[in-house]
Design a protein around this motif. Structure first.
Motif, short mmCIF file in Angstrom:
data_model
loop_
_atom_site.label_atom_id
_atom_site.label_comp_id
_atom_site.label_asym_id
_atom_site.label_seq_id
_atom_site.Cartn_x
_atom_site.Cartn_y
_atom_site.Cartn_z
N ILE A 3 0.87 -1.18 0.00
CA ILE A 3 0.00 0.00 0.00
C ILE A 3 0.90 1.22 0.00
O ILE A 3 1.79 1.35 0.83
CB ILE A 3 -0.90 0.01 1.24
CG1 ILE A 3 -1.79 -1.23 1.27
CG2 ILE A 3 -1.74 1.28 1.28
CD1 ILE A 3 -2.50 -1.44 2.57
N ASN A 4 0.67 2.12 -0.94
CA ASN A 4 1.45 3.35 -1.00
C ASN A 4 0.81 4.41 -0.10
O ASN A 4 -0.38 4.67 -0.20
CB ASN A 4 1.52 3.88 -2.43
CG ASN A 4 2.35 2.99 -3.32
OD1 ASN A 4 3.35 2.45 -2.87
ND2 ASN A 4 1.95 2.83 -4.55
N VAL A 5 1.62 4.96 0.78
CA VAL A 5 1.17 6.02 1.67
C VAL A 5 2.07 7.23 1.41
O VAL A 5 3.28 7.14 1.51
CB VAL A 5 1.26 5.60 3.15
CG1 VAL A 5 0.81 6.72 4.06
CG2 VAL A 5 0.44 4.35 3.39
N ALA A 6 1.44 8.36 1.08
CA ALA A 6 2.19 9.58 0.81
C ALA A 6 2.57 10.24 2.13
O ALA A 6 1.72 10.80 2.81
CB ALA A 6 1.36 10.52 -0.05
N LEU A 7 3.84 10.13 2.49
CA LEU A 7 4.37 10.77 3.70
C LEU A 7 5.27 11.92 3.28
O LEU A 7 6.14 11.75 2.44
CB LEU A 7 5.19 9.77 4.52
CG LEU A 7 4.45 8.53 5.03
CD1 LEU A 7 5.43 7.57 5.67
CD2 LEU A 7 3.37 8.93 6.01
N ASP A 8 5.05 13.08 3.87
CA ASP A 8 5.86 14.26 3.57
C ASP A 8 6.36 14.84 4.88
O ASP A 8 5.65 15.59 5.56
CB ASP A 8 5.03 15.28 2.79
CG ASP A 8 5.84 16.47 2.31
OD1 ASP A 8 6.91 16.75 2.89
OD2 ASP A 8 5.39 17.13 1.36
N GLU A 9 7.57 14.44 5.26
CA GLU A 9 8.17 14.89 6.52
C GLU A 9 8.35 16.42 6.55
O GLU A 9 8.18 17.03 7.60
CB GLU A 9 9.53 14.22 6.73
CG GLU A 9 9.49 12.72 6.85
CD GLU A 9 9.16 12.25 8.25
OE1 GLU A 9 9.38 12.99 9.22
OE2 GLU A 9 8.68 11.11 8.36
N SER A 13 2.76 16.06 6.36
CA SER A 13 1.48 15.59 5.82
C SER A 13 1.52 14.10 5.52
O SER A 13 2.56 13.53 5.21
CB SER A 13 1.10 16.38 4.56
OG SER A 13 1.97 16.08 3.50
N ILE A 14 0.34 13.50 5.65
CA ILE A 14 0.12 12.09 5.33
C ILE A 14 -1.05 12.04 4.37
O ILE A 14 -2.12 12.59 4.68
CB ILE A 14 -0.20 11.27 6.59
CG1 ILE A 14 0.94 11.38 7.62
CG2 ILE A 14 -0.48 9.81 6.24
CD1 ILE A 14 0.62 10.81 8.99
N GLN A 15 -0.86 11.42 3.22
CA GLN A 15 -1.88 11.35 2.18
C GLN A 15 -2.38 12.76 1.82
O GLN A 15 -3.54 12.95 1.49
CB GLN A 15 -3.07 10.48 2.60
CG GLN A 15 -2.75 9.03 2.91
CD GLN A 15 -2.28 8.23 1.72
OE1 GLN A 15 -1.18 8.45 1.24
NE2 GLN A 15 -3.08 7.29 1.26
N GLY A 16 -1.51 13.75 1.93
CA GLY A 16 -1.87 15.13 1.60
C GLY A 16 -2.56 15.88 2.73
O GLY A 16 -2.92 17.04 2.58
N VAL A 17 -2.74 15.23 3.88
CA VAL A 17 -3.40 15.84 5.03
C VAL A 17 -2.33 16.43 5.95
O VAL A 17 -1.47 15.71 6.44
CB VAL A 17 -4.26 14.81 5.80
CG1 VAL A 17 -4.90 15.46 7.02
CG2 VAL A 17 -5.30 14.19 4.88
N LYS A 18 -2.38 17.74 6.16
CA LYS A 18 -1.36 18.45 6.94
C LYS A 18 -1.68 18.36 8.43
O LYS A 18 -2.82 18.44 8.83
CB LYS A 18 -1.32 19.91 6.51
CG LYS A 18 -0.24 20.71 7.18
CD LYS A 18 0.52 21.54 6.19
CE LYS A 18 1.51 22.47 6.84
NZ LYS A 18 2.58 21.83 7.54
N PHE A 19 -0.62 18.22 9.23
CA PHE A 19 -0.74 18.19 10.68
C PHE A 19 -0.15 19.45 11.29
O PHE A 19 0.71 20.10 10.70
CB PHE A 19 -0.06 16.93 11.23
CG PHE A 19 -0.84 15.69 10.88
CD1 PHE A 19 -1.77 15.17 11.76
CD2 PHE A 19 -0.69 15.09 9.65
CE1 PHE A 19 -2.52 14.07 11.42
CE2 PHE A 19 -1.44 13.98 9.29
CZ PHE A 19 -2.36 13.47 10.18
N ARG A 20 -0.64 19.80 12.48
CA ARG A 20 -0.26 21.06 13.14
C ARG A 20 1.20 21.14 13.50
O ARG A 20 1.81 22.21 13.44
CB ARG A 20 -1.06 21.26 14.43
CG ARG A 20 -2.53 21.40 14.24
CD ARG A 20 -3.23 21.68 15.55
NE ARG A 20 -3.09 20.52 16.44
CZ ARG A 20 -3.70 20.40 17.59
NH1 ARG A 20 -4.47 21.37 18.03
NH2 ARG A 20 -3.54 19.33 18.33
N ASN A 21 1.76 20.03 13.94
CA ASN A 21 3.14 20.05 14.41
C ASN A 21 3.77 18.67 14.21
O ASN A 21 3.08 17.70 13.90
CB ASN A 21 3.21 20.50 15.88
CG ASN A 21 2.35 19.64 16.76
OD1 ASN A 21 2.46 18.41 16.77
ND2 ASN A 21 1.46 20.27 17.53
#
Length: 69
Positions: A3-9, A13-21
């Motif tokens: 399963i491909n999961v888009a992780l952007d350190e 963001s994960i799957q294009g969903v941005k996190f606060r911190n």
């Protein structure tokens, strides 16, 4: 089948969903990774839902509504 999961350190963001911190990003990344061993396939919509529950924007009943329609 992998399963491909888009992780952007860089953008936290994960799957294009941005996190606060970074702390929230790492916690969610680890949680999703663990769930994937059990067959969870993270979609953008599900990652958004999990983030919103974590942030207190939605209650856990939102998962039941999402799953059951």
């Amino acid at each position: 089948m992998p399963i491909n999961v888009a992780l952007d350190e860089k953008n936290l963001s994960i799957q294009g969903v941005k996190f606060r911190n970074k702390q929230d990003y790492v916690a969610m990344k680890n949680s999703i990774g663990s769930a994937m061993y059990e067959g969870f396939e993270p979609t953008k919509v599900m990652v958004e839902l999990l983030r919103d529950i974590h942030d207190g924007k939605k209650g856990t009943e939102a998962i039941s509504s999402f799953v059951l329609g």
